[in-house]
Structure formats: structure tokens, C-alpha cells
Design an enzyme around this catalytic site. Sequence first.
Site, short mmCIF file in Angstrom:
data_model
loop_
_atom_site.label_atom_id
_atom_site.label_comp_id
_atom_site.label_asym_id
_atom_site.label_seq_id
_atom_site.Cartn_x
_atom_site.Cartn_y
_atom_site.Cartn_z
N CYS A 39 0.85 -1.19 0.00
CA CYS A 39 0.00 0.00 0.00
C CYS A 39 0.89 1.25 0.00
CB CYS A 39 -0.87 -0.04 1.26
SG CYS A 39 -2.10 1.27 1.34
N ASP A 41 0.54 3.61 1.90
CA ASP A 41 0.51 4.11 3.28
C ASP A 41 1.92 4.46 3.78
OD1 ASP A 41 -1.70 3.67 5.82
OD2 ASP A 41 0.44 3.87 6.33
N ARG A 43 3.22 4.47 6.54
CA ARG A 43 3.77 3.74 7.70
C ARG A 43 4.47 2.44 7.32
NH1 ARG A 43 -1.96 3.79 10.61
NH2 ARG A 43 -2.49 3.41 8.41
N HIS A 98 -1.74 -4.29 5.10
CA HIS A 98 -1.38 -3.87 6.46
C HIS A 98 -2.63 -3.53 7.26
CE1 HIS A 98 -2.19 0.51 5.88
NE2 HIS A 98 -2.11 0.14 4.62
N CYS A 101 -5.70 -0.15 7.27
CA CYS A 101 -5.56 0.35 5.89
C CYS A 101 -6.76 1.25 5.53
CB CYS A 101 -5.47 -0.83 4.92
SG CYS A 101 -5.23 -0.30 3.21
ZN LIG Z 1 -3.28 0.89 3.16
#
Ligand SMILES: [Zn+2]
Length: 221
Positions: A39, A41, A43, A98, A101
Site C-alpha cells: 500500500c 501508506d 507507515r 497492512h 488500511c
Molecule cells: Zn493501506
Amino acid sequence: MDHIVRGVLEFRKKAYPERQDLFQSLAESQNPDVLFFTCSDSRIDPNLLTGSNPGDLFICRNAGNIIPPHSNETGGMTASIEYAVAVLGVRHIIVCGHTDCGAIRGALDIPALKGLPHVKEWLGHCRSAMEIVRERHSIDGEMPLDARYLDEAIEENVQQQVQHLRTHPVVAAKLATGKVNVHGWVYDIKSGRIRCCGWDSVEFRNFDDYYADIIEQVQTS
Ligand SMILES: [Zn+2]
């Protein structure tokens, strides 16, 4: 932006000279062993998570770690898969979702995504995963899924994207001949742990169980 600029200066001063040999060897070619989908994302740091270096992972990222099923329309993911598998010859493909999400949270209730037409369309690629969760819990198709189902939907989405990956001819060919292995992962941001499934498995297992054989090898070598 200050910390980004400072970081580039630091990289030039410290991290680059420390790995100069590696960067010199990578200057004109790459030979990654792994195609890593995850993703967008902020993190998730694939290299940090896998203890790998520049040159080790060919990384594709998007919201929801989605791999659209193969079609005759060209897309960025399709082209990247083709290149990584056919040209670079990666031997492993990891699809890494993850916890927490945001994309999958959105997919739980797609009609509620107002003013985000592209997100809405993109998350359509998660629909089969959401339908599986609905079916399992006898939830009507018109009803949104609530946050209780998020973790299950995240795992199901990884499994579905792994199945989409198999529709890409180049992947299907290498899977059928045992030249590529596909791994589904869900990374837990809070604990740092990973749960895993294969392209033909129905449930996720803990990383240490899933890779017990490899762990035994690496720990004795
Ligand atoms: Zn995500």
C-alpha cells in the site's frame, strides 16, 4: 519540507559514502529477487521491514495494494508486473497489506465515498474480497460493512489480489513451471508482526510458522 532537505544532505554526507560500493554496483543494472507490492501508506517501509537494501526489492505501491486482474488495457501495475517477471526474472512476488488500511476501510462502504470518483472506481478491485466477508457473515449486499470487519477484509483483500496476480499471463506461466512463488502478507503496524498466506492457501498463518523451514536454515547458517 525542511526535514526532507536535511535528510537528503545527510544521505549525501553519511549513508551514501557508507554504501558507496553497493551504489556503484547498482549504477548500471539491477537484479532484484523480489517483486514487492504494498500500500502507499506512509507507515510501511518495505526495505526496513525486510532488512533489505537498495537493489533487493522491485517495489510497486498503490492505495490498497491492489493488483487489477489482467486485461488487454495497459496499466502501470500490469506493465510493472510484466517487466519484473519477464525481464528482471524475480523469483518471488510478495503482496503486502497492512492493518488500519484506509483504502480497505473505504472499500467496506464504497457508496459512502463522496467526491472521490477515482478512489471509488479503484476500490472496485476489492469488491470480491468485500463480498466474501459479506457472504461469510450473511450480511446483505446493500449493507455497508462496519469497522469490526476491517481486519478480516484486509486479509481477504490480500488473498484476492494474489488471485488477480495469477490472471497475468506472465505470472501464470512462471507459477505453473515453479519459477515464481507468490506470498500474501499482512503487516501489523502496531506489533511489527506479519501474517502470511500462499497463492493456494485459504488461511493466514504466523510468519514464523509459515517460514519455519527457512527460519531453521538461516538460524543455523
Ligand atoms: Zn493501506
